[in-house]
Design a protein around this motif. Structure first.
Motif, mmCIF file in Angstrom:
data_model
loop_
_atom_site.group_PDB
_atom_site.id
_atom_site.type_symbol
_atom_site.label_atom_id
_atom_site.label_comp_id
_atom_site.label_asym_id
_atom_site.label_seq_id
_atom_site.Cartn_x
_atom_site.Cartn_y
_atom_site.Cartn_z
ATOM 1 N N LEU A 69 0.138 -1.112 -0.137
ATOM 2 C CA LEU A 69 0.326 0.401 0.269
ATOM 3 C C LEU A 69 0.971 1.234 -0.450
ATOM 4 C CD1 LEU A 69 -3.264 1.969 0.738
ATOM 5 C CD2 LEU A 69 -2.113 1.035 3.064
ATOM 6 N N THR A 104 -7.565 0.025 -6.077
ATOM 7 C CA THR A 104 -6.733 -1.176 -5.419
ATOM 8 C C THR A 104 -6.650 -2.128 -6.959
ATOM 9 O OG1 THR A 104 -6.597 -3.013 -4.100
ATOM 10 C CG2 THR A 104 -9.153 -1.937 -4.848
ATOM 11 N N ALA A 113 -3.393 -0.084 -3.614
ATOM 12 C CA ALA A 113 -3.511 -1.004 -2.633
ATOM 13 C C ALA A 113 -2.590 -2.267 -3.711
ATOM 14 C CB ALA A 113 -4.084 -1.203 -2.102
ATOM 15 N N THR A 114 -1.738 -2.716 -3.545
ATOM 16 C CA THR A 114 -1.422 -4.298 -4.908
ATOM 17 C C THR A 114 -1.237 -5.321 -3.921
ATOM 18 O OG1 THR A 114 -1.024 -4.431 -7.098
ATOM 19 C CG2 THR A 114 0.594 -3.735 -5.572
#
Length: 410
Positions: free
Chosen positions: A111, A125, A182-183
């Motif tokens: 994040l 995301t 976010a990943t």
């Protein structure tokens, strides 16, 4: 490097049509007629009756069931960097455990949040293809063990790499425009091959979630993981909990659409080059088809979907109906000029035919019946562009998504 597109390999590929004149005649299933043959006339009719019916069609025929929240989920903060991206961002690396203890399945979330704000920020995301360490050259990003395991499975070079897909993730631009990112690696949930379910969450969480592995799909597992990431993001004080935008490219664009359909907490839904099984109309015989995709990637869908290989017109739904499940939230569909395999015009038509549901909420759609020129986005609450270039997600795409967020989410 492994291709993130859904081009079929290792199979005797049938002739692929790229001639618009040979698409064939088809009729889309009615979107605003209920199972009891009544007309949907209001947003209330949609929300209380027809939306549930349409969602069930996709569960029964394509992606499978979508389990509820994970009561045993808990998180451990692994690492915080308060001066990431040349001091512009704070990065957090969070391990989201999906069962009790720390020996079960988990999602490693990366994040990024702007460092120069005291207010919660909207966040994009999206799952990634090659591990968090491949989205940036940042040495602080932990190496993905699940990705290394995948390389070993493929008998490929298992040495750790960084930043291989950095150009797909313009983190600095997102931060400078006031967004977080976010990943997580999609292989944390299920590895992307026919036997991935055996070691993925469809098996490891079967008892806990009360669902058999065959009752959902790899796309279902990846999409469910996006909802669990959202569970965490809604607890993070730096994240605007009601302004999380789900985005995905290629097969993960299909995944983003399915996550958005099942989880109304996502503030907006973005499909980038998602093609067959995503935003493109299935009934169009152009580029990749249902028959091709289910032979090449059967694990992406439940087995019932393969039964429509010989006659796609018997399928009780089509992808405009999937896109409509995002309503009334903002929806963006994007294509690329050289990505004929994904049927750009079919993606445009998918978005166009979803407009009728948005109209029930007094929301405007694309505002045109004509495919736009390359690099000329169109639309309002539903938007579309076809970018010059190949099957990819580039800075041009992200800049449109930022503008989209600024106008409709922020």
């Amino acid at each position: 490097m492994f291709c993130s597109c859904s081009v079929m390999t290792g199979f005797a590929q049938p002739p692929v049509n790229y001639d618009e004149a040979k698409v064939g005649v088809y009729q889309l299933p009615p979107l605003l007629i209920t199972n009891s043959k009544t007309k949907v006339r209001s947003s209330s009719d949609w929300d209380h009756t027809r939306r549930k019916e349409v969602l069930q069609l996709f569960k029964e025929n394509m992606y499978g069931q979508f389990p509820g929240p994970d009561a045993e989920m808990h998180v451990v903060m692994q690492k915080i960097d308060s001066s990431a991206i040349d001091g512009l961002a704070i990065s957090k690396q969070v391990r989201i455990y999906l069962s009790k203890g720390e020996n079960g399945p988990y999602i490693d979330l990366l994040l990024y949040i702007p460092a120069n704000t005291t207010q919660p920020v909207p966040v994009f995301t999206s799952l990634n293809f090659q591990g968090n360490h491949n989205i940036s050259m940042d040495e602080n990003i932990l190496i993905s063990q699940h990705y290394l395991d995948f390389l070993k499975f493929k008998k490929a070079d298992a040495s750790p790499t960084r930043g291989v897909q950095e150009r797909r993730w313009p983190v600095k631009a997102l931060i400078e425009h006031g967004y977080g990112l976010a990943t997580a690696y999609y292989g944390d949930l299920e590895q992307d091959h026919a036997d991935g379910w055996e070691t993925g969450i469809r098996t490891s969480l079967a008892h806990q979630l009360h669902i058999k592995p065959a009752d959902w799909s790899a796309i279902g597992a990846w999409a469910w993981g996006l909802s669990r990431i959202l569970d965490y993001l809604q607890t993070d004080k730096n994240v605007a909990a009601t302004k999380v935008i789900v985005m995905g490219h290629s097969r993960l664009g299909k995944t983003a659409l399915w996550a958005g359909a099942n989880d109304p907490r996502f503030a907006a839904v973005i499909s980038n080059n998602s093609g067959e099984g995503g935003a493109a109309l299935t009934r169009r015989n152009y580029g990749e088809t249902l028959s091709i995709i289910t032979k090449a990637f059967p694990h992406w869908f439940i087995s019932k979907y393969q039964s429509y290989q010989d006659d796609v017109n018997t399928l009780p739904m089509d992808q405009h109906m999937l896109l409509a499940l995002a309503a009334p939230r903002p929806l963006y569909v994007a294509s690329a000029t050289n990505d004929k395999w994904a049927d750009p015009y079919g993606e445009f038509l998918g978005a166009k035919n979803a407009e009728q549901v948005y109209a029930l909420f007094n929301k405007k759609g694309l505002g045109t019946d004509q495919m736009p020129a390359p690099d000329m986005p169109v639309g309002n609450t539903i938007r579309y562009h076809i970018r010059t270039g190949d099957h990819d997600v580039l800075l041009f795409d992200w800049m449109q998504y930022i503008k989209f967020g600024d106008e409709l989410v922020k």
